[in-house]
Design a protein around this motif. Structure first.
Motif, PDB file in Angstrom:
ATOM      1  N   ASN A 181       0.663  -1.184   0.009  1.00  0.00           N
ATOM      2  CA  ASN A 181      -0.128  -0.170  -0.103  1.00  0.00           C
ATOM      3  C   ASN A 181       1.007   1.100   0.184  1.00  0.00           C
ATOM      4  O   ASN A 181       0.682   2.130  -0.665  1.00  0.00           O
ATOM      5  N   HIS A 182       1.744   1.164   0.652  1.00  0.00           N
ATOM      6  CA  HIS A 182       2.733   2.279   0.740  1.00  0.00           C
ATOM      7  C   HIS A 182       3.584   2.585  -0.337  1.00  0.00           C
ATOM      8  O   HIS A 182       3.800   3.877  -0.884  1.00  0.00           O
ATOM      9  N   LEU A 183       4.139   1.611  -1.144  1.00  0.00           N
ATOM     10  CA  LEU A 183       5.060   1.761  -2.317  1.00  0.00           C
ATOM     11  C   LEU A 183       4.193   1.822  -3.559  1.00  0.00           C
ATOM     12  O   LEU A 183       4.940   2.392  -4.396  1.00  0.00           O
ATOM     13  N   MET A 184       3.327   1.175  -3.772  1.00  0.00           N
ATOM     14  CA  MET A 184       2.556   1.010  -4.984  1.00  0.00           C
ATOM     15  C   MET A 184       2.487   2.404  -5.551  1.00  0.00           C
ATOM     16  O   MET A 184       2.691   2.839  -6.774  1.00  0.00           O
ATOM     17  N   PRO A 185       2.005   3.422  -5.053  1.00  0.00           N
ATOM     18  CA  PRO A 185       1.584   4.565  -5.785  1.00  0.00           C
ATOM     19  C   PRO A 185       2.791   5.268  -6.255  1.00  0.00           C
ATOM     20  O   PRO A 185       2.897   6.154  -7.385  1.00  0.00           O
ATOM     21  N   TYR A 186       4.190   5.057  -5.520  1.00  0.00           N
ATOM     22  CA  TYR A 186       5.372   5.548  -6.058  1.00  0.00           C
ATOM     23  C   TYR A 186       5.593   4.936  -7.554  1.00  0.00           C
ATOM     24  O   TYR A 186       6.222   5.486  -8.296  1.00  0.00           O
ATOM     25  N   THR A 187       5.107   3.737  -7.912  1.00  0.00           N
ATOM     26  CA  THR A 187       5.560   3.408  -9.144  1.00  0.00           C
ATOM     27  C   THR A 187       4.876   3.896 -10.316  1.00  0.00           C
ATOM     28  O   THR A 187       5.027   3.684 -11.536  1.00  0.00           O
ATOM     29  N   GLN A 188       3.740   4.936 -10.024  1.00  0.00           N
ATOM     30  CA  GLN A 188       3.335   5.753 -10.886  1.00  0.00           C
ATOM     31  C   GLN A 188       4.510   6.488 -11.799  1.00  0.00           C
ATOM     32  O   GLN A 188       4.364   6.775 -12.931  1.00  0.00           O
ATOM     33  N   GLU A 189       5.414   6.583 -11.268  1.00  0.00           N
ATOM     34  CA  GLU A 189       6.492   7.388 -11.944  1.00  0.00           C
ATOM     35  C   GLU A 189       7.225   6.471 -12.887  1.00  0.00           C
ATOM     36  O   GLU A 189       7.962   7.116 -13.728  1.00  0.00           O
ATOM     37  N   PHE A 190       7.147   5.328 -12.943  1.00  0.00           N
ATOM     38  CA  PHE A 190       7.509   4.532 -14.049  1.00  0.00           C
ATOM     39  C   PHE A 190       7.152   4.874 -15.300  1.00  0.00           C
ATOM     40  O   PHE A 190       7.611   4.702 -16.557  1.00  0.00           O
ATOM     41  N   TRP A 191       5.747   5.176 -15.244  1.00  0.00           N
ATOM     42  CA  TRP A 191       5.002   5.574 -16.724  1.00  0.00           C
ATOM     43  C   TRP A 191       5.058   6.882 -16.977  1.00  0.00           C
ATOM     44  O   TRP A 191       4.413   7.280 -17.777  1.00  0.00           O
ATOM     45  N   THR A 192       5.467   7.844 -16.254  1.00  0.00           N
ATOM     46  CA  THR A 192       5.396   9.198 -16.447  1.00  0.00           C
ATOM     47  C   THR A 192       6.423   9.558 -17.593  1.00  0.00           C
ATOM     48  O   THR A 192       7.535   8.880 -17.739  1.00  0.00           O
ATOM     49  N   SER A 193       6.516  10.529 -18.591  1.00  0.00           N
ATOM     50  CA  SER A 193       7.533  10.742 -19.350  1.00  0.00           C
ATOM     51  C   SER A 193       8.655  11.774 -19.083  1.00  0.00           C
ATOM     52  O   SER A 193       8.280  12.586 -18.174  1.00  0.00           O
ATOM     53  N   ALA A 232      -5.601   0.916  -5.172  1.00  0.00           N
ATOM     54  CA  ALA A 232      -5.826   1.502  -6.369  1.00  0.00           C
ATOM     55  C   ALA A 232      -4.533   2.902  -6.634  1.00  0.00           C
ATOM     56  O   ALA A 232      -4.317   3.234  -5.536  1.00  0.00           O
ATOM     57  N   ALA A 233      -4.132   2.841  -7.877  1.00  0.00           N
ATOM     58  CA  ALA A 233      -3.252   3.874  -7.902  1.00  0.00           C
ATOM     59  C   ALA A 233      -3.851   5.229  -7.903  1.00  0.00           C
ATOM     60  O   ALA A 233      -4.957   5.308  -8.096  1.00  0.00           O
ATOM     61  N   GLY A 234      -3.231   6.079  -7.695  1.00  0.00           N
ATOM     62  CA  GLY A 234      -3.718   7.569  -7.583  1.00  0.00           C
ATOM     63  C   GLY A 234      -2.996   8.537  -6.598  1.00  0.00           C
ATOM     64  O   GLY A 234      -1.792   8.168  -5.873  1.00  0.00           O
ATOM     65  N   GLY A 235      -3.429   9.665  -6.335  1.00  0.00           N
ATOM     66  CA  GLY A 235      -2.515  10.505  -5.681  1.00  0.00           C
ATOM     67  C   GLY A 235      -1.292  11.262  -6.271  1.00  0.00           C
ATOM     68  O   GLY A 235      -0.857  11.123  -7.497  1.00  0.00           O
ATOM     69  N   PHE A 236      -0.392  11.476  -5.471  1.00  0.00           N
ATOM     70  CA  PHE A 236       0.994  12.247  -5.674  1.00  0.00           C
ATOM     71  C   PHE A 236       1.745  11.372  -6.688  1.00  0.00           C
ATOM     72  O   PHE A 236       1.834   9.977  -6.306  1.00  0.00           O
ATOM     73  N   VAL A 237       1.983  11.813  -7.810  1.00  0.00           N
ATOM     74  CA  VAL A 237       2.758  11.274  -8.583  1.00  0.00           C
ATOM     75  C   VAL A 237       4.192  11.846  -8.572  1.00  0.00           C
ATOM     76  O   VAL A 237       4.552  12.723  -8.782  1.00  0.00           O
ATOM     77  N   PRO A 238       5.255  10.750  -8.143  1.00  0.00           N
ATOM     78  CA  PRO A 238       6.582  11.273  -7.831  1.00  0.00           C
ATOM     79  C   PRO A 238       7.436  11.894  -9.048  1.00  0.00           C
ATOM     80  O   PRO A 238       7.058  11.403 -10.079  1.00  0.00           O
ATOM     81  N   THR A 239       8.353  12.656  -8.688  1.00  0.00           N
ATOM     82  CA  THR A 239       9.215  13.203  -9.706  1.00  0.00           C
ATOM     83  C   THR A 239      10.578  13.174  -9.582  1.00  0.00           C
ATOM     84  O   THR A 239      11.212  13.930 -10.043  1.00  0.00           O
ATOM     85  N   GLY A 240      10.854  12.073  -9.055  1.00  0.00           N
ATOM     86  CA  GLY A 240      12.489  11.871  -8.719  1.00  0.00           C
ATOM     87  C   GLY A 240      13.373  11.872 -10.021  1.00  0.00           C
ATOM     88  O   GLY A 240      14.325  12.485 -10.031  1.00  0.00           O
ATOM     89  N   LYS A 241      12.747  11.197 -11.130  1.00  0.00           N
ATOM     90  CA  LYS A 241      13.436  11.127 -12.376  1.00  0.00           C
ATOM     91  C   LYS A 241      13.780  12.630 -12.972  1.00  0.00           C
ATOM     92  O   LYS A 241      14.697  12.769 -13.835  1.00  0.00           O
ATOM     93  N   HIS A 242      12.962  13.387 -12.482  1.00  0.00           N
ATOM     94  CA  HIS A 242      13.100  14.844 -12.971  1.00  0.00           C
ATOM     95  C   HIS A 242      13.855  15.658 -12.065  1.00  0.00           C
ATOM     96  O   HIS A 242      13.895  17.013 -11.917  1.00  0.00           O
ATOM     97  N   SER A 243      14.529  14.935 -11.014  1.00  0.00           N
ATOM     98  CA  SER A 243      15.531  15.448 -10.101  1.00  0.00           C
ATOM     99  C   SER A 243      14.844  16.340  -8.865  1.00  0.00           C
ATOM    100  O   SER A 243      15.337  17.032  -8.280  1.00  0.00           O
ATOM    101  N   VAL A 244      13.391  16.014  -8.723  1.00  0.00           N
ATOM    102  CA  VAL A 244      12.860  16.757  -7.569  1.00  0.00           C
ATOM    103  C   VAL A 244      12.426  15.550  -6.771  1.00  0.00           C
ATOM    104  O   VAL A 244      11.576  14.907  -7.081  1.00  0.00           O
ATOM    105  N   HIS A 245      13.336  15.473  -5.722  1.00  0.00           N
ATOM    106  CA  HIS A 245      13.128  14.186  -4.691  1.00  0.00           C
ATOM    107  C   HIS A 245      12.340  14.586  -3.366  1.00  0.00           C
ATOM    108  O   HIS A 245      11.999  15.710  -3.003  1.00  0.00           O
ATOM    109  N   SER A 246      12.049  13.415  -2.801  1.00  0.00           N
ATOM    110  CA  SER A 246      11.622  13.377  -1.371  1.00  0.00           C
ATOM    111  C   SER A 246      12.774  13.757  -0.377  1.00  0.00           C
ATOM    112  O   SER A 246      13.974  14.037  -0.845  1.00  0.00           O
ATOM    113  N   GLU A 247      12.454  14.119   0.595  1.00  0.00           N
ATOM    114  CA  GLU A 247      13.358  14.527   1.484  1.00  0.00           C
ATOM    115  C   GLU A 247      14.292  13.660   1.997  1.00  0.00           C
ATOM    116  O   GLU A 247      15.378  14.042   2.859  1.00  0.00           O
ATOM    117  N   HIS A 248      14.195  12.263   1.691  1.00  0.00           N
ATOM    118  CA  HIS A 248      15.126  11.294   2.012  1.00  0.00           C
ATOM    119  C   HIS A 248      16.631  11.304   1.588  1.00  0.00           C
ATOM    120  O   HIS A 248      17.406  10.893   1.924  1.00  0.00           O
TER     121      HIS A 248
END
Lengths: 268, 203
Positions: A181-193, A232-248
């Motif tokens: 549940n925690h990690l699945m939403p982060y996988t949305q980033e795989f499919w962004t361009s 269900a996927a949804g919510g925030f779509v992470p942007t690490g590959k665009h160099s905008v990262h989490s606080e970690h």
């Protein structure tokens, strides 16, 4: 020069190589945190081996990127002297090994989070490396063919654990489901361009979006066998590959980079 | 350059290549000292190459086992030092493609591994990979999904083939961990003599 030769020599956007390398390095560094702290000896060794493979892949990719960049870039400058806004890894890979509501102390590390993440990423990378081993860029294809062999073992290892935990005790099932549940939403980033992926796709022939069905199949089949539910996927779509990262990521890089920054050019 | 000198330099280089092959035969794997780099398939070629300054020099080609294998640095140093100690000038070239496979390990070396207490890899890893990548052109996931599903519900190829215990040769063995003391090995246990042992993974 023939068209075929032109394709052969087409250089990849360096950002694309960095993206692949950063993914491998960041997850490799994260998983190495288990070294000496694994829940059992065999898993301690397994995760360290997993890290060795990933760091090895990162080195090869950084070497390739450095060769393109010139100007004194080396695998070491790329790994140790770039900062958070330069890294292009998926956000998923920089998250600590904790369930979302846990404190981030070492004692709270959650093995389920680690293995679920390894599973989600390995399921992607078997598909990515499988395609890239046919890329016209000789060196990238060679790295991909090599990495594919390694990631197959990573997928097998993490998938086995997913089943064991999901279809295990109430405690292990609960932890595995929480991690999914925690990690699945982060996988949305795989499919962004991204621009560099789009540019790379023109010469490698790898369109990330085309992998989504296959990835879903691998994931859904494993989750079903593990008696886990896919949120269900949804919510925030992470942007690490665009160099905008989490606080970690910053904390992780600080630990990883402190030695070479304190002692530049040190050798042993 | 006259034809005569070029011919003699070729002869010299020829003997240097032969000498290097003979010397390198003494180099064993840093982790598994009973088998040589040649027997493991890590040492791919010794040849002459034209250096940047235009002179011919030896080139020793090695192919890494795993991307992150920490022994590779050691192997490169070992090759350098050995050549240098015998007055040969040369460089080490790391070649990634074709990717190293356990199928390159010679039958003699597999026997040495067994005698040393490491169950040697089953052959066919290379063939398997080629088949999979062949299929992958059509549908990327089919081979991979099959691989993953096999390992979970139905025993897959790796599980189906019994790994005989290198101590007592019993086929009644079980896998303890996919990953062993080094990246290339898995941990096994013999259910008859109860000895734990390493299995060199087909790769």
């Amino acid at each position: 020069m023939s068209d075929a030769q032109a394709t052969m020599n087409a250089t990849l956007p360096v950002d694309y190589l960095l993206h692949l390398a950063d993914n491998a390095l960041v997850l490799g560094q994260r998983n190495a945190e288990w070294c000496g702290h694994g829940p059992i000896l065999e898993e301690d060794i397994a995760l360290s081996n997993n890290s060795l493979d990933l760091v090895g892949q990162a080195r090869l990719l950084y070497q390739e990127a450095a060769a393109q960049m010139g100007n004194g870039a080396t695998e070491d400058t790329l790994a140790f002297f770039r900062d958070v806004p330069d890294f292009k890894n998926y956000t998923l890979l920089e998250l600590p090994h904790h369930s979302p509501l846990a404190a981030t102390s070492a004692s709270e590390r959650d093995f389920a989070t680690t293995l679920v993440r390894n599973f989600l990423y390995s399921a992607l990378m078997v598909l990515v490396w499988d395609k890239l081993q046919h890329a016209p860029q000789e060196q990238l294809a060679a790295i991909a063919a090599k990495s594919l062999k390694e990631v197959r073992y990573h997928l097998r290892h993490s998938r086995d654990w997913l089943l064991r935990m999901g279809d295990g005790t109430a405690e292990s099932h609960g932890r595995a489901q929480a991690a999914v549940n925690h990690l699945m939403p982060y996988t949305q980033e795989f499919w962004t361009s991204s621009d560099y992926e789009t540019a790379a796709a023109k010469s490698t022939g790898l369109d990330m979006a085309s992998l989504q069905n296959d990835w879903n199949q691998i994931v859904d089949q494993a989750l079903a066998e593990a008696t886990l539910k896919r949120p269900a996927a949804g919510g925030f779509v992470p942007t690490g590959k665009h160099s905008v990262h989490s606080e970690h990521l910053g904390f992780m890089l600080a630990e990883m980079q402190s030695l070479p920054r304190a002692h530049p050019n040190a050798t042993w | 350059m006259t034809t005569a000198t070029s011919a003699s330099s070729t002869v010299l280089q020829q003997s240097a290549v032969e000498k290097a092959w003979a010397l390198l035969e003494s180099l064993t794997d840093p982790e598994i000292p009973v088998v040589t780099l040649r027997e493991l398939g890590i040492l791919r070629d010794v040849r002459t190459a034209v250096a940047q300054d235009g002179t011919e020099q030896l080139e020793v080609v090695i192919t890494p086992t795993y991307s992150g294998c920490p022994a590779m640095g050691q192997i490169e140093d070992d090759v350098h030092n050995l050549l240098q100690a015998h007055g040969l000038k040369g460089k080490v070239k790391t070649q990634l493609a074709p990717a190293w496979t356990t199928d390159w390990i010679t039958p003699e070396a597999k026997e040495k591994l067994r005698a040393y207490g490491i169950a040697p890899p089953h052959s066919g890893a290379d063939h398997d990979c080629q088949t999979q990548s062949g299929k992958a052109n059509g549908s990327g996931a089919s081979s991979i999904i099959q691989f993953a599903a096999r390992s979970a519900s139905n025993p897959g190829r790796h599980e189906q083939l019994a790994v005989p215990c290198p101590q007592c040769n019993s086929h009644n063995t079980t896998e303890t961990s996919h990953f062993g003391s080094t990246a290339c090995k898995a941990l096994y246990r013999c259910l008859d003599c109860m000895e734990p042992f390493d299995y060199f993974k087909p790769y």
